[in-house]
Design an enzyme around this catalytic site. Structure first.
Site, PDB file in Angstrom:
ATOM      1  CD  GLU A 237      20.786   2.222 -24.190  1.00 34.07           C
ATOM      2  OE1 GLU A 237      20.253   1.212 -24.712  1.00 34.07           O
ATOM      3  OE2 GLU A 237      20.226   2.895 -23.312  1.00 34.07           O
TER       4      GLU A 237
ATOM      5  NE  ARG B  62      24.037  10.060 -27.521  1.00 37.65           N
ATOM      6  CZ  ARG B  62      23.295   9.285 -26.734  1.00 37.65           C
ATOM      7  NH1 ARG B  62      22.429   8.433 -27.280  1.00 37.65           N
ATOM      8  NH2 ARG B  62      23.368   9.367 -25.422  1.00 37.65           N
TER       9      ARG B  62
ATOM     10  CG  ASN C 154      19.228   7.336 -25.584  1.00 33.54           C
ATOM     11  OD1 ASN C 154      20.410   7.029 -25.487  1.00 33.54           O
ATOM     12  ND2 ASN C 154      18.403   7.324 -24.545  1.00 33.54           N
TER      13      ASN C 154
ATOM     14  CG  ASP D 102      27.305  17.510 -24.344  1.00 30.53           C
ATOM     15  OD1 ASP D 102      27.748  16.438 -23.891  1.00 30.53           O
ATOM     16  OD2 ASP D 102      27.992  18.298 -25.025  1.00 30.53           O
TER      17      ASP D 102
ATOM     18  CG  ASN E 137      16.649   5.783 -21.402  1.00 30.34           C
ATOM     19  OD1 ASN E 137      17.100   4.994 -22.236  1.00 30.34           O
ATOM     20  ND2 ASN E 137      17.410   6.671 -20.794  1.00 30.34           N
TER      21      ASN E 137
ATOM     22  CG  ASP F 294      19.298   3.693 -18.980  1.00 31.76           C
ATOM     23  OD1 ASP F 294      18.998   3.527 -20.176  1.00 31.76           O
ATOM     24  OD2 ASP F 294      20.313   4.308 -18.623  1.00 31.76           O
TER      25      ASP F 294
END
Length: 285
Positions: free
Chosen positions: A15, A99, A101, A119, A146, A197
């Site tokens: 990423e 977290r 992204n 998750d 995203n 994405d």
């Protein structure tokens, strides 16, 4: 347009590709193995940097430090010593398991950064605007945020929730990157193979999206229609970034998670093609 698979280690969840024009250095992360990779473009020297947490995005500040989105906040890193210091915490009050992204620098020097559960949990993800040491919540109720990117003039922002399959467009203040109006549907990707994405926008306003699961990068016109696709040498592309002094190349990360161990995964550079790309702005702290 010939994609070239770089000799980088396989990434479980690649990423955050980026590029610095001043040093001609590109970078990307493997979120799940807590690694940052830097690549000197001319010599092709690859450096692997272990990190103390799951990082997903990096930007260069105007004073030449590295601003890294990692775990539940943004961290400043000294590129010489590697020393890290917390710049701003995110998700205050939420209990663990979060977290960062997807994220990107707005032309004004502000940042949009997303957070999600390790998750994915329906509705637990969000996107913040970080500007001059303060974070402000822009969007909540997401699951896998995203496709964060901006129009060349900074007057529009784009984002998606991968589980929903829609890229939204929202009007912005070009001087701050803050939202000034309601979201509208820019591109509806539901009912098609794969998932939305990471994305980046070129000088013509075309949005280049990594289509997870299809092995393709899509070029979506300013009207929201897919104009063409570029095949990748892997099935799960995650995010593109323009590289080169004029944004004439592209770097694309990928993920090997959930694929057979012998699957070809890594980071790809597209050369031999003149993209009309824009490299990210520097962050103003």
């Amino acid at each position: 347009m010939a994609p070239e698979l770089l000799t980088s280690p396989k990434t479980q969840l690649g990423e955050g590709p980026g590029y610095d024009c001043e040093t001609d250095i590109a970078w990307w992360f493997d979120i799940l193995t807590c690694r940052l990779f830097t690549l000197e473009m001319k010599s092709r020297k690859l450096t692997e940097i272990p990190l103390p947490g799951m990082a997903s995005m990096m930007a260069i500040t105007t004073d030449r430090r590295q601003l890294i989105a990692m775990d539940e906040g943004l961290w400043l890193r000294d590129p010489d010593s590697g020393a890290l210091s917390l710049y701003i915490a995110l998700n205050s009050g939420k209990t663990g398991g979060m977290r960062t992204n997807d994220g990107r620098v707005h032309p004004s020097g502000s940042i949009w950064i997303s957070s999600m559960a390790h998750d994915p949990i329906d509705g637990a993800a969000s996107i913040h605007l970080v500007r001059q040491g303060e974070a402000r919540l822009l969007f909540s109720g997401l699951t896998i945020p995203n496709s964060i990117c901006f129009s060349p003039d900074g007057a529009a922002g784009f984002f998606a929730d991968t589980r929903e399959g829609i890229i939204y467009r929202v009007p912005l203040d070009p001087d701050t990157g803050d939202v000034t109006g309601a979201c509208v549907v820019f591109h509806d990707g539901r009912g098609r193979a794969g998932g939305i994405d990471g994305s980046v926008i070129d000088r013509d306003g075309c949005l280049w999206n990594a289509r997870w699961g299809t092995g393709e990068i899509e070029c979506i016109t300013p009207s929201g229609h897919v104009a063409r696709t570029v095949g990748m040498p892997f099935k799960q592309p995650t995010c593109p970034a323009f590289i080169g002094a004029q944004g004439q190349g592209m770097l694309v990360t990928s993920a090997s998670v959930n694929l057979p161990d012998d699957g070809i995964q890594g980071t790809t550079m597209i050369t031999g093609h003149e993209f009309n790309g824009i490299t990210d702005a520097y962050v103003i702290l």
